[in-house]
Design a protein around this motif. Sequence first.
Motif, PDB file in Angstrom:
ATOM      1  N   LEU A 171      71.598  44.662  35.611  1.00 58.97           N
ATOM      2  CA  LEU A 171      71.463  45.290  34.295  1.00 58.97           C
ATOM      3  C   LEU A 171      71.984  44.392  33.190  1.00 58.97           C
ATOM      4  O   LEU A 171      71.411  44.362  32.088  1.00 58.97           O
ATOM      5  CB  LEU A 171      72.158  46.651  34.291  1.00 58.97           C
ATOM      6  N   ASN A 172      73.042  43.646  33.441  1.00 64.79           N
ATOM      7  CA  ASN A 172      73.533  42.714  32.434  1.00 64.79           C
ATOM      8  C   ASN A 172      72.544  41.576  32.205  1.00 64.79           C
ATOM      9  O   ASN A 172      72.405  41.090  31.080  1.00 64.79           O
ATOM     10  CB  ASN A 172      74.918  42.185  32.804  1.00 64.79           C
ATOM     11  N   ASP A 173      71.842  41.147  33.253  1.00 61.07           N
ATOM     12  CA  ASP A 173      70.799  40.139  33.064  1.00 61.07           C
ATOM     13  C   ASP A 173      69.680  40.704  32.189  1.00 61.07           C
ATOM     14  O   ASP A 173      69.164  40.025  31.301  1.00 61.07           O
ATOM     15  CB  ASP A 173      70.244  39.678  34.407  1.00 61.07           C
ATOM     16  N   HIS A 174      69.311  41.960  32.432  1.00 67.66           N
ATOM     17  CA  HIS A 174      68.289  42.592  31.589  1.00 67.66           C
ATOM     18  C   HIS A 174      68.795  42.769  30.158  1.00 67.66           C
ATOM     19  O   HIS A 174      68.022  42.628  29.202  1.00 67.66           O
ATOM     20  CB  HIS A 174      67.836  43.931  32.188  1.00 67.66           C
ATOM     21  N   LEU A 175      70.078  43.053  30.000  1.00 64.64           N
ATOM     22  CA  LEU A 175      70.643  43.180  28.658  1.00 64.64           C
ATOM     23  C   LEU A 175      70.589  41.843  27.919  1.00 64.64           C
ATOM     24  O   LEU A 175      70.270  41.804  26.725  1.00 64.64           O
ATOM     25  CB  LEU A 175      72.080  43.705  28.723  1.00 64.64           C
ATOM     26  N   ALA A 176      70.863  40.754  28.619  1.00 73.12           N
ATOM     27  CA  ALA A 176      70.748  39.432  27.990  1.00 73.12           C
ATOM     28  C   ALA A 176      69.309  39.197  27.540  1.00 73.12           C
ATOM     29  O   ALA A 176      69.068  38.722  26.422  1.00 73.12           O
ATOM     30  CB  ALA A 176      71.202  38.342  28.968  1.00 73.12           C
ATOM     31  N   LYS A 187      77.090  37.309  28.866  1.00 71.00           N
ATOM     32  CA  LYS A 187      75.652  37.339  29.145  1.00 71.00           C
ATOM     33  C   LYS A 187      74.871  37.730  27.892  1.00 71.00           C
ATOM     34  O   LYS A 187      73.791  37.204  27.635  1.00 71.00           O
ATOM     35  CB  LYS A 187      75.335  38.283  30.297  1.00 71.00           C
ATOM     36  N   VAL A 188      75.408  38.659  27.117  1.00 70.67           N
ATOM     37  CA  VAL A 188      74.759  39.044  25.860  1.00 70.67           C
ATOM     38  C   VAL A 188      74.712  37.832  24.932  1.00 70.67           C
ATOM     39  O   VAL A 188      73.675  37.520  24.340  1.00 70.67           O
ATOM     40  CB  VAL A 188      75.501  40.228  25.207  1.00 70.67           C
TER      41      VAL A 188
END
Length: 168
Positions: free
Chosen positions: A15-20, A74-75
């Motif tokens: 999910l953090n990769d998708h958030l980035a 990541k963001v």
Amino acid sequence: MAGHTGGPGLLGVYLNDHLAGATAGVELARRVAASQRDPAKRGVMRGLADEIGEDRKALLEIMAALGVPVRGYKVWAGWLAEKAGRLKLNGSLRARSPLSDLLELEMMRLGVEGKAAGWQTLRTLADGRPELDAARLDRLLDRAQDQSKRLEEIRTDAITEAFSGSGV
């Protein structure tokens, strides 16, 4: 193998990769909207940029519901990647090339397709996770598919604009 169980740690990374990606997508969508010379296309792109921003917010809300912490680095990396993408070679060092619109629209389309895949992944998980709202995920997935169609219409026009009258 503890690292391969699909537990909350892996979901958090995912999910953090998708958030980035969503962070980069919002920045790119705003820039593409601002660069449109045609008022009708600019309006469509502004609407898409707003929706992509709303989708990013929805992802943050889903992450909070799941107890997934936001990884700021990541963001930041997603934001930085979008800025670095402006330096791509497009045949023109100082001004926008006719290829700029086409390449940026293709990047946006890829981002929206990736977002749709992310919503589909969460939708698949929703049956076993009460904190995931299946109906909301269905709406987000439908919207991503609609966004992809609208981007493809504008991208198709950009092909003609980029290559009309130019040599190969």
